[in-house]
Design a protein around this motif. Structure first.
Motif, short mmCIF file in Angstrom:
data_model
loop_
_atom_site.label_atom_id
_atom_site.label_comp_id
_atom_site.label_asym_id
_atom_site.label_seq_id
_atom_site.Cartn_x
_atom_site.Cartn_y
_atom_site.Cartn_z
N HIS A 1 28.04 -28.11 -4.97
CA HIS A 1 28.80 -26.59 -5.00
C HIS A 1 29.61 -27.62 -6.25
O HIS A 1 30.36 -28.13 -6.38
CB HIS A 1 29.74 -26.50 -4.21
CG HIS A 1 29.05 -26.07 -2.84
ND1 HIS A 1 28.40 -24.81 -2.54
CD2 HIS A 1 29.34 -26.89 -1.96
CE1 HIS A 1 27.99 -24.53 -1.54
NE2 HIS A 1 28.69 -26.03 -0.77
N ASN A 2 28.72 -26.85 -7.87
CA ASN A 2 29.19 -27.94 -9.10
C ASN A 2 29.66 -26.58 -9.78
O ASN A 2 30.63 -27.19 -10.39
CB ASN A 2 27.91 -27.50 -9.84
CG ASN A 2 26.84 -26.56 -9.35
OD1 ASN A 2 27.67 -24.97 -9.13
ND2 ASN A 2 26.23 -25.86 -10.81
N ARG A 3 30.63 -25.91 -8.71
CA ARG A 3 31.73 -25.43 -9.48
C ARG A 3 32.98 -25.96 -8.92
O ARG A 3 34.31 -25.80 -9.76
CB ARG A 3 32.12 -23.23 -8.82
CG ARG A 3 31.16 -22.71 -9.30
CD ARG A 3 31.10 -21.40 -8.91
NE ARG A 3 30.73 -21.33 -7.67
CZ ARG A 3 31.39 -20.68 -6.01
NH1 ARG A 3 32.26 -19.71 -6.75
NH2 ARG A 3 31.05 -20.88 -4.78
N SER A 4 33.16 -26.76 -7.40
CA SER A 4 34.04 -27.79 -7.52
C SER A 4 34.35 -29.02 -8.44
O SER A 4 33.55 -29.45 -8.58
CB SER A 4 34.24 -28.20 -6.46
OG SER A 4 34.93 -28.98 -5.88
N TYR A 5 35.17 -29.22 -9.51
CA TYR A 5 35.47 -30.28 -10.03
C TYR A 5 35.43 -31.54 -9.10
O TYR A 5 34.50 -32.22 -9.49
CB TYR A 5 36.50 -30.30 -10.93
CG TYR A 5 37.12 -31.63 -11.45
CD1 TYR A 5 36.40 -31.85 -13.02
CD2 TYR A 5 37.73 -32.18 -10.87
CE1 TYR A 5 36.53 -33.09 -13.18
CE2 TYR A 5 38.54 -33.42 -12.11
CZ TYR A 5 37.12 -34.24 -13.29
OH TYR A 5 38.24 -35.40 -13.37
N SER B 1 31.56 -32.21 -8.09
CA SER B 1 30.99 -33.29 -9.14
C SER B 1 31.21 -35.04 -9.32
O SER B 1 30.25 -35.39 -9.80
CB SER B 1 31.07 -32.31 -10.43
OG SER B 1 30.67 -30.95 -9.88
N TRP C 1 36.84 -25.02 -1.13
CA TRP C 1 36.42 -25.80 -0.53
C TRP C 1 36.47 -27.11 0.63
O TRP C 1 36.00 -27.87 1.97
CB TRP C 1 35.08 -27.18 -2.02
CG TRP C 1 34.38 -26.13 -2.48
CD1 TRP C 1 32.90 -25.83 -2.56
CD2 TRP C 1 34.95 -25.52 -3.88
NE1 TRP C 1 32.54 -24.94 -3.35
CE2 TRP C 1 34.03 -25.57 -4.09
CE3 TRP C 1 36.33 -25.61 -4.80
CZ2 TRP C 1 33.69 -23.97 -5.62
CZ3 TRP C 1 36.53 -24.57 -5.30
CH2 TRP C 1 35.39 -24.41 -5.84
#
Length: 467
Positions: free
Chosen positions: A148-152, A155, A342
């Motif tokens: 889930h790359n929208r979550s900083y 990442s 998340w």
């Protein structure tokens, strides 16, 4: 079977499904849910194949596969079946619609490659296969962490996991090089003949340190706590239980190759740090990560004594931690003000749940971790302490008892928050737990409460297995 399913899912993931049962669901979510359900059915079939192979293993002391690269014995086959049961239970969460859906069509695809590495790792009997299996499960976990790359935070966790895993992999390659230079072979069965050489001792210790680094054992644990905290909750549940379990299974099956003084150092450090550090924590995911560190510290003691209590403790650990993580995921449905999409439930003050039954299930799992009879945690610790005392590990046994008493404090803190839960009747629109997740939690609770009834049969099976 898993490899064939991986190829099928690889092709299937390129198509989009528009035949969605529920009108409020996006097409991609329906597609992902179908893949998750097919993946769970596939794992059930693999478990059936493993159970039928028990008859073959019982006739022989073990069987080698692929030119002695893998070794299938009675020591690693039960742990493979336990891992499959754990994976299926955790994956049940993604087979239905939830308030915080984080479905991805690539989730099951990467999970299949990860499961191949996890299941083959306990069978490894060669250094080349060892490195390949470690990297097969590690690289898929790096991608799963940052799925889930929208979550900083996700990442950041993925990058940190990749960097630290790369350091451990470099240590493994260096140890493998020196072991090959010393013994002239990469096969672990052949290396057992060179075990008397002091140089082989040192290089096995380097390999062991690399594996303990990948497991996140203290004092090489800080990176794992950060990764478990930053990753989404259901990723944390998968990483903190299954990946460690696979490596610990291989280390137990090959405990005769390692210097026990190295295990003793990590045993003491893991117990002291995991018992002390969570006393000042309010982050639930971090506390559960330290709880996993403490429990695997206990298992290092059974590796040193090569006692069958390892299997008993692994069974209770899988059952209790699966209940805790699935309970936290179920409790996320009741969060009106989540911390993030998340990880909706992150802190201890959020444990005042409107579902009293769910709170009782979580309390029973925590009581088991504390070692309250007649729950499985009590019997697992009893068997482990008895096995250690038979091998004259007196100081280690006393240390384990003291750290277990200290750790009871932060488990009791969570129980104190849960015991304040109450059923809220005035909120009619409150989200209910999904039925499939509720069934898994209820079955786990029944198993937790009735574990002592199956104890004689389990003990007899472990005794017969090691004869």
């Amino acid at each position: 079977m898993l490899f064939t399913s991986f190829l099928m899912f690889l092709v299937f993931s390129t198509f989009k499904s528009y035949s969605v049962a529920q009108g409020n669901m996006r097409p991609m979510e329906g597609h992902s849910m179908m893949m998750n359900r097919l993946g769970v059915i596939n794992l059930m079939f693999v478990l059936m194949l493993l159970m039928t192979s028990m008859d073959v293993i019982a006739l022989t002391p073990g069987m080698t596969l692929f030119n002695n690269w893998f070794n299938l014995t009675v020591y690693n086959l039960p742990l493979m079946m336990l891992m499959l049961l754990l994976m299926m239970s955790l994956l049940m969460y993604n087979t239905s619609v939830h308030k915080y859906d984080l479905k991805s069509p690539f989730y099951m695809l990467m999970l299949m490659s990860n499961i191949m590495g996890l299941l083959l790792f306990p069978l490894v009997n060669d250094l080349l296969a060892l490195y390949m299996m470690v990297e097969l499960q590690s690289y898929s976990l790096y991608l799963l962490t940052g799925l889930h790359n929208r979550s900083y935070n996700a990442s950041r966790a993925s990058l940190l996991y990749f960097l630290m895993g790369g350091v451990a992999s470099a240590m493994m390659l260096l140890a493998s090089y020196f072991m090959y230079a010393t013994t002239g072979t990469t096969n672990l069965s052949d290396m057992a003949m060179f075990y008397s050489y002091n140089n082989a001792y040192d290089y096995f210790n380097m390999l062991l340190m690399a594996l303990l680094f990948k497991m996140g054992m203290a004092p090489l644990h800080r990176w794992s706590m950060a990764v478990y905290n930053y990753a989404p909750t259901y990723m944390t549940a998968y990483m903190s239980v299954v990946a460690k379990m696979s490596m610990a299974s291989w280390m137990f099956a090959n405990a005769n190759l390692f210097n026990h003084y190295m295990l003793m150092i990590f045993f003491y450090m893991s117990l002291f740090i995991a018992a002390y550090k969570p006393l000042f924590q309010v982050n639930l995911k971090t506390m559960l990560a330290y709880s996993g560190l403490l429990n695997f510290g206990y298992m290092l003691l059974s590796m040193m004594s090569f006692d069958m209590s390892f299997y008993m403790y692994m069974m209770q650990y899988v059952l209790t931690h699966m209940m805790l993580f699935l309970g936290i995921l179920a409790a996320s449905q009741y969060m009106k003000s989540p911390m993030s999409t998340w990880s909706p439930l992150m802190y201890m003050h959020q444990l005042k749940l409107p579902n009293l039954t769910l709170a009782v299930c979580l309390m029973l799992a925590l009581f088991s971790l504390m070692g309250i009879p007649p729950l499985p945690g009590f019997y697992a610790k009893l068997y482990m302490l008895s096995g250690a005392l038979q091998e004259n590990y007196m100081l280690e046994t006393i240390t384990m008892i003291i750290c277990s008493v200290v750790a009871t404090y932060y488990y009791a803190n969570m129980i104190k928050m849960l015991i304040n839960s109450k059923t809220i009747k005035d909120n009619i629109n409150m989200n209910n737990i999904n039925p499939s997740l509720a069934y898994i939690l209820s079955i786990s609770t029944v198993l937790l409460m009735s574990f002592y009834m199956f104890l004689p049969s389990i003990s007899e099976a472990l005794y017969l297995m090691t004869m």
